[in-house]
Motif scaffolding. Structure first.
Motif, PDB file in Angstrom:
ATOM      1  N   VAL A 147       0.840  -1.202   0.000  1.00 24.34           N
ATOM      2  CA  VAL A 147       0.000   0.000   0.000  1.00 24.34           C
ATOM      3  C   VAL A 147       0.873   1.250   0.000  1.00 24.34           C
ATOM      4  N   THR A 148       1.933   1.233   0.801  1.00 21.47           N
ATOM      5  CA  THR A 148       2.846   2.382   0.840  1.00 21.47           C
ATOM      6  C   THR A 148       3.467   2.611  -0.538  1.00 21.47           C
ATOM      7  N   ALA A 149       3.882   1.535  -1.189  1.00 23.99           N
ATOM      8  CA  ALA A 149       4.503   1.665  -2.508  1.00 23.99           C
ATOM      9  C   ALA A 149       3.508   2.158  -3.548  1.00 23.99           C
ATOM     10  N   MET A 150       2.280   1.647  -3.503  1.00 23.93           N
ATOM     11  CA  MET A 150       1.290   2.004  -4.517  1.00 23.93           C
ATOM     12  C   MET A 150       0.754   3.418  -4.355  1.00 23.93           C
ATOM     13  N   THR A 151       0.928   4.028  -3.199  1.00 19.39           N
ATOM     14  CA  THR A 151       0.439   5.385  -2.992  1.00 19.39           C
ATOM     15  C   THR A 151       1.562   6.423  -3.056  1.00 19.39           C
ATOM     16  N   ARG A 152       2.724   6.025  -3.507  1.00 18.95           N
ATOM     17  CA  ARG A 152       3.817   6.976  -3.678  1.00 18.95           C
ATOM     18  C   ARG A 152       3.625   7.799  -4.935  1.00 18.95           C
ATOM     19  N   GLU A 153       4.547   8.681  -5.169  1.00 21.86           N
ATOM     20  CA  GLU A 153       4.454   9.609  -6.301  1.00 21.86           C
ATOM     21  C   GLU A 153       4.391   8.907  -7.650  1.00 21.86           C
ATOM     22  N   ASP A 154       5.081   7.767  -7.780  1.00 21.80           N
ATOM     23  CA  ASP A 154       5.088   7.052  -9.059  1.00 21.80           C
ATOM     24  C   ASP A 154       3.969   6.020  -9.161  1.00 21.80           C
ATOM     25  N   SER A 155       3.044   6.038  -8.230  1.00 22.62           N
ATOM     26  CA  SER A 155       1.894   5.127  -8.205  1.00 22.62           C
ATOM     27  C   SER A 155       2.299   3.663  -8.185  1.00 22.62           C
ATOM     28  N   GLY A 156       3.452   3.371  -7.629  1.00 24.15           N
ATOM     29  CA  GLY A 156       3.877   1.996  -7.437  1.00 24.15           C
ATOM     30  C   GLY A 156       4.617   1.368  -8.584  1.00 24.15           C
TER      31      GLY A 156
END
Length: 117
Positions: A84-93
């Motif tokens: 979830v943290t990765a998918m909500t980052r600036e690059d959308s995961g």
């Protein structure tokens, strides 16, 4: 002195203009998904079991037994949290997906179109 009076007056005006809104009444008609017979059957089963699900002391999970260990649940939580943290980052995961070898078919991952393997 004039600034103090002006500031006090501005504060009083701003504080006095905050008013509560009117009560909002929901006029949507209620449509039950259960029949009267189903509701009565549920009530009869609760009475037979000696349980009141509307009581503040009702604990439906009192006799719950998990099929997973604490370590398994903790590992699943950490894995989902990281995803979830990765998918909500600036690059959308996309960087996380590329690093973990997960490439959804037909979607752009880190700028490249990949097909299912």
């Amino acid at each position: 002195m004039n600034r103090t009076i002006a500031l006090a007056l501005a504060t009083a005006v701003a504080a006095g203009s905050a008013l509560a809104d009117d009560i909002t009444i929901d006029t949507t008609p209620f449509q039950s998904t259960a029949t009267r017979a189903q509701v009565q059957a549920d009530l009869a089963s609760y009475k037979q079991a000696g349980v009141n699900p509307w009581s503040t002391t009702y604990q439906p999970l009192r006799s719950f037994q998990s099929s997973k260990s604490r370590a398994e649940v903790s590992n699943e939580y950490v894995a989902s949290r990281d995803r979830v943290t990765a998918m909500t980052r600036e690059d959308s995961g996309s960087a996380w997906l590329a690093r973990n070898g997960q490439r959804p078919s037909g979607e752009r991952v880190a700028g490249n179109v990949h097909t299912a393997r």
